[in-house]
Design an enzyme around this catalytic site. Structure first.
Site, PDB file in Angstrom:
ATOM      1  N   ASP A 157      12.258   3.242   8.507  1.00 16.34           N
ATOM      2  CA  ASP A 157      13.689   3.230   8.837  1.00 16.34           C
ATOM      3  C   ASP A 157      13.878   3.191  10.355  1.00 16.34           C
ATOM      4  O   ASP A 157      14.746   2.493  10.878  1.00 16.34           O
ATOM      5  CB  ASP A 157      14.359   4.483   8.255  1.00 16.34           C
ATOM      6  CG  ASP A 157      13.966   4.694   6.803  1.00 16.34           C
ATOM      7  OD1 ASP A 157      14.383   3.892   5.961  1.00 16.34           O
ATOM      8  OD2 ASP A 157      13.195   5.629   6.524  1.00 16.34           O
ATOM      9  N   HIS A 171      14.925   9.750   3.527  1.00 16.51           N
ATOM     10  CA  HIS A 171      14.582   8.322   3.432  1.00 16.51           C
ATOM     11  C   HIS A 171      15.313   7.767   2.204  1.00 16.51           C
ATOM     12  O   HIS A 171      14.746   7.622   1.122  1.00 16.51           O
ATOM     13  CB  HIS A 171      13.062   8.134   3.294  1.00 16.51           C
ATOM     14  CG  HIS A 171      12.699   6.711   2.953  1.00 16.51           C
ATOM     15  ND1 HIS A 171      12.904   5.669   3.816  1.00 16.51           N
ATOM     16  CD2 HIS A 171      12.170   6.165   1.832  1.00 16.51           C
ATOM     17  CE1 HIS A 171      12.513   4.540   3.237  1.00 16.51           C
ATOM     18  NE2 HIS A 171      12.073   4.819   2.032  1.00 16.51           N
TER      19      HIS A 171
HETATM   20  P1  NAD Z   1       2.755  -0.345  -6.414  1.00 13.09           P
HETATM   21  O1  NAD Z   1       3.321  -0.142  -7.776  1.00 13.09           O
HETATM   22  O2  NAD Z   1       2.346  -1.714  -5.982  1.00 13.09           O
HETATM   23  O3  NAD Z   1       1.490   0.594  -6.230  1.00 13.09           O
HETATM   24  C1  NAD Z   1       1.521   1.939  -6.563  1.00 13.09           C
HETATM   25  C2  NAD Z   1       0.124   2.302  -6.995  1.00 13.09           C
HETATM   26  O4  NAD Z   1       0.081   3.702  -7.213  1.00 13.09           O
HETATM   27  C3  NAD Z   1      -0.301   1.629  -8.308  1.00 13.09           C
HETATM   28  O5  NAD Z   1      -1.514   0.914  -8.094  1.00 13.09           O
HETATM   29  C4  NAD Z   1      -0.473   2.802  -9.258  1.00 13.09           C
HETATM   30  O6  NAD Z   1      -1.538   2.606 -10.191  1.00 13.09           O
HETATM   31  C5  NAD Z   1      -0.784   3.923  -8.277  1.00 13.09           C
HETATM   32  N1  NAD Z   1      -0.583   5.266  -8.825  1.00 13.09           N
HETATM   33  C6  NAD Z   1       0.353   5.681  -9.719  1.00 13.09           C
HETATM   34  N2  NAD Z   1       0.163   6.972 -10.003  1.00 13.09           N
HETATM   35  C7  NAD Z   1      -0.878   7.394  -9.273  1.00 13.09           C
HETATM   36  C8  NAD Z   1      -1.557   8.622  -9.147  1.00 13.09           C
HETATM   37  N3  NAD Z   1      -1.199   9.701  -9.863  1.00 13.09           N
HETATM   38  N4  NAD Z   1      -2.618   8.701  -8.315  1.00 13.09           N
HETATM   39  C9  NAD Z   1      -3.010   7.633  -7.605  1.00 13.09           C
HETATM   40  N5  NAD Z   1      -2.427   6.426  -7.694  1.00 13.09           N
HETATM   41  C10 NAD Z   1      -1.361   6.314  -8.502  1.00 13.09           C
HETATM   42  O7  NAD Z   1       3.799   0.290  -5.386  1.00 13.09           O
HETATM   43  P2  NAD Z   1       3.891   0.078  -3.815  1.00 13.09           P
HETATM   44  O8  NAD Z   1       4.774  -1.083  -3.556  1.00 13.09           O
HETATM   45  O9  NAD Z   1       2.533   0.130  -3.219  1.00 13.09           O
HETATM   46  O10 NAD Z   1       4.751   1.382  -3.424  1.00 13.09           O
HETATM   47  C11 NAD Z   1       4.217   2.679  -3.541  1.00 13.09           C
HETATM   48  C12 NAD Z   1       5.303   3.721  -3.285  1.00 13.09           C
HETATM   49  O11 NAD Z   1       5.751   3.643  -1.932  1.00 13.09           O
HETATM   50  C13 NAD Z   1       6.564   3.546  -4.135  1.00 13.09           C
HETATM   51  O12 NAD Z   1       7.020   4.817  -4.557  1.00 13.09           O
HETATM   52  C14 NAD Z   1       7.560   2.931  -3.176  1.00 13.09           C
HETATM   53  O13 NAD Z   1       8.885   3.178  -3.537  1.00 13.09           O
HETATM   54  C15 NAD Z   1       7.183   3.667  -1.907  1.00 13.09           C
HETATM   55  N6  NAD Z   1       7.668   3.080  -0.651  1.00 13.09           N
HETATM   56  C16 NAD Z   1       8.039   3.961   0.323  1.00 13.09           C
HETATM   57  C17 NAD Z   1       8.485   3.494   1.543  1.00 13.09           C
HETATM   58  C18 NAD Z   1       8.899   4.446   2.626  1.00 13.09           C
HETATM   59  O14 NAD Z   1       9.356   3.989   3.686  1.00 13.09           O
HETATM   60  N7  NAD Z   1       8.767   5.758   2.473  1.00 13.09           N
HETATM   61  C19 NAD Z   1       8.569   2.115   1.769  1.00 13.09           C
HETATM   62  C20 NAD Z   1       8.174   1.239   0.744  1.00 13.09           C
HETATM   63  C21 NAD Z   1       7.723   1.740  -0.467  1.00 13.09           C
HETATM   64  C1  LMR Z   2      11.995   0.938   1.410  1.00 16.37           C
HETATM   65  O1  LMR Z   2      12.731   1.596   2.135  1.00 16.37           O
HETATM   66  O2  LMR Z   2      11.735  -0.264   1.606  1.00 16.37           O
HETATM   67  C2  LMR Z   2      11.339   1.620   0.255  1.00 16.37           C
HETATM   68  O3  LMR Z   2      11.635   2.971   0.246  1.00 16.37           O
HETATM   69  C3  LMR Z   2      11.573   0.939  -1.013  1.00 16.37           C
HETATM   70  C4  LMR Z   2      12.892   1.320  -1.611  1.00 16.37           C
HETATM   71  O4  LMR Z   2      12.878   1.784  -2.747  1.00 16.37           O
HETATM   72  O5  LMR Z   2      13.901   1.166  -0.940  1.00 16.37           O
END
Ligand code: NAD
Ligand code: LMR
Length: 329
Positions: free
Chosen positions: A160, A188
């Site tokens: 962000d 967030h």
């Molecule tokens: P994704 O679905 O591509 O990958 C997530 C992975 O986590 C999968 O491979 C899944 O098998 C694994 N997983 C699920 N449960 C698990 C566990 N108990 N232990 C270990 N691994 C586990 O998702 P992604 O696009 O890589 O996103 C991951 C997370 O990050 C999501 O929650 C998404 O919303 C979040 N995210 C946060 C931000 C931020 O700024 N904070 C930004 C983007 C995405």
């Molecule tokens: C983001 O900010 O891109 C991630 O947290 C994904 C979402 O769910 O918005």
């Protein structure tokens, strides 16, 4: 290569889309330069096969500083002795979902991982939660790890922060390197408050340079706060490379320190600063020295900023109440 002992770094969700960028950034030196590292990669059992493929690709990059990789589905083994843990693994939201919808789906992951970190991680472990809802997942992990000081749990709002810098630079037609002292306050989520009243551009007050409060309120803030949803709408998937970049930058600054004369946004357990209830993991302006962050004190908050921060903090209180009811903390 440096002669220091390898730093053991755990990453969860290692076969997912963020990690397909994150692991290669870490291994190529974006996190710690030429310091040797060992990767400990956690996945759920059905994803281990795919993770083996990712490890083959890491091998095929022949990264000089990557001395060892271990993978597994048992957090107690994978987190053993780790100094840094990036908790990425969780379900991402799909189009139409709010982050709050993920509370029950993802919360349980962080009770188990908090307990495992508590029992087997290095005493100085730094835990950074990226998986959503990141602030409250970090709270769950922290509460389930009573022997690890709360200050060793952070959540990611650096994405962000970077989005806000980039939108502001575009508005003023300046390079992003001119933007400093950006702050994301709160959660967030769509309630987050990106603060231009304390930000600077070329050393001058950003809000004054913009000179258009309507743009700040009706354009800038919603664009930054809803950027995640805009990316999901455009890509059909949530942000990945930019989330990986932000995860690396947050952990790098936490380990190596923030640049002199500036601060970054980090979601950290509140010590009551700026009226945020103690213990909530909320985003603040922070500096880091010798591996320890401090919340920047003494910033002025006008009525507008105060109301925005209060609204985001109220959402964090609601999330904390919801996970308390679910028995996760
Ligand atoms: P994704 O679905 O591509 O990958 C997530 C992975 O986590 C999968 O491979 C899944 O098998 C694994 N997983 C699920 N449960 C698990 C566990 N108990 N232990 C270990 N691994 C586990 O998702 P992604 O696009 O890589 O996103 C991951 C997370 O990050 C999501 O929650 C998404 O919303 C979040 N995210 C946060 C931000 C931020 O700024 N904070 C930004 C983007 C995405
Ligand atoms: C983001 O900010 O891109 C991630 O947290 C994904 C979402 O769910 O918005």
């Amino acid at each position: 290569m440096s002669t220091e002992a390898p730093l053991k770094i755990a990453v969860t969700g290692a076969a997912g889309q963020i990690c397909y960028s994150l692991l290669f950034r870490i291994a190529s030196g974006s996190l710690l330069g030429d310091r040797p590292i060992e990767l400990r990669l956690l996945e759920i059992t059905p994803a281990l096969k795919a993770l083996e493929g990712v490890v083959m690709e890491l091998d095929d990059c022949a990264f000089g500083n990557l001395v060892n990789i271990e993978i597994g589905d048992d957090p107690r083994k994978v987190f053993d002795g780790v100094h840094a843990a990036m908790l990425v693994g969780a379900m991402p939201r799909k189009a139409g979902m709010e982050r709050g919808d993920l509370l029950s789906a993802n919360g349980a992951i962080f009770t188990a991982q908090g307990k495992a970190l508590n029992d087997v991680a290095a005493d100085d472990v730094k835990v950074l939660v990226t998986g959503n809802p990141a602030n409250t997942n970090a709270l769950i992990a922290m509460k389930n790890a009573p022997d690890i000081p709360a200050s060793q749990f952070n959540a990611l709002t650096r994405l962000d922060h970077n989005r806000a810098k980039s939108q502001l630079a575009a508005k003023l037609g300046v390079p992003v390197t001119e933007v400093s002292h950006m702050t994301i306050w709160g959660n967030h989520s769509a309630t987050q408050y990106p603060d231009l009243f304390n930000a600077k551009v070329g050393g001058k007050n950003a809000a004054e340079l913009v000179g258009d409060e309507a743009w700040i309120e009706n354009d800038f803030i919603p664009t930054v706060a809803k950027r995640g949803a805009a990316i999901i709408a455009a890509r059909g998937l949530s942000s990945a490379a930019s989330a990986a970049n932000a995860t690396v930058e947050h952990m790098r600054d936490w380990i190596l320190g923030t640049p002199e004369g500036d601060w970054v946004s980090m979601a950290v357990p509140s010590d009551g600063s700026y009226g945020v209830p103690e213990g909530l993991i909320s985003s603040f302006p922070c500096t880091v020295k010798d591996g320890k962050y401090e919340i920047v004190q003494g910033l002025e908050l006008g009525e507008f900023s105060r109301a925005k921060i209060d609204a985001s903090v109220a959402e964090l209180v609601d999330e904390r109440n919801a996970v308390t009811e679910l028995g996760l903390i």
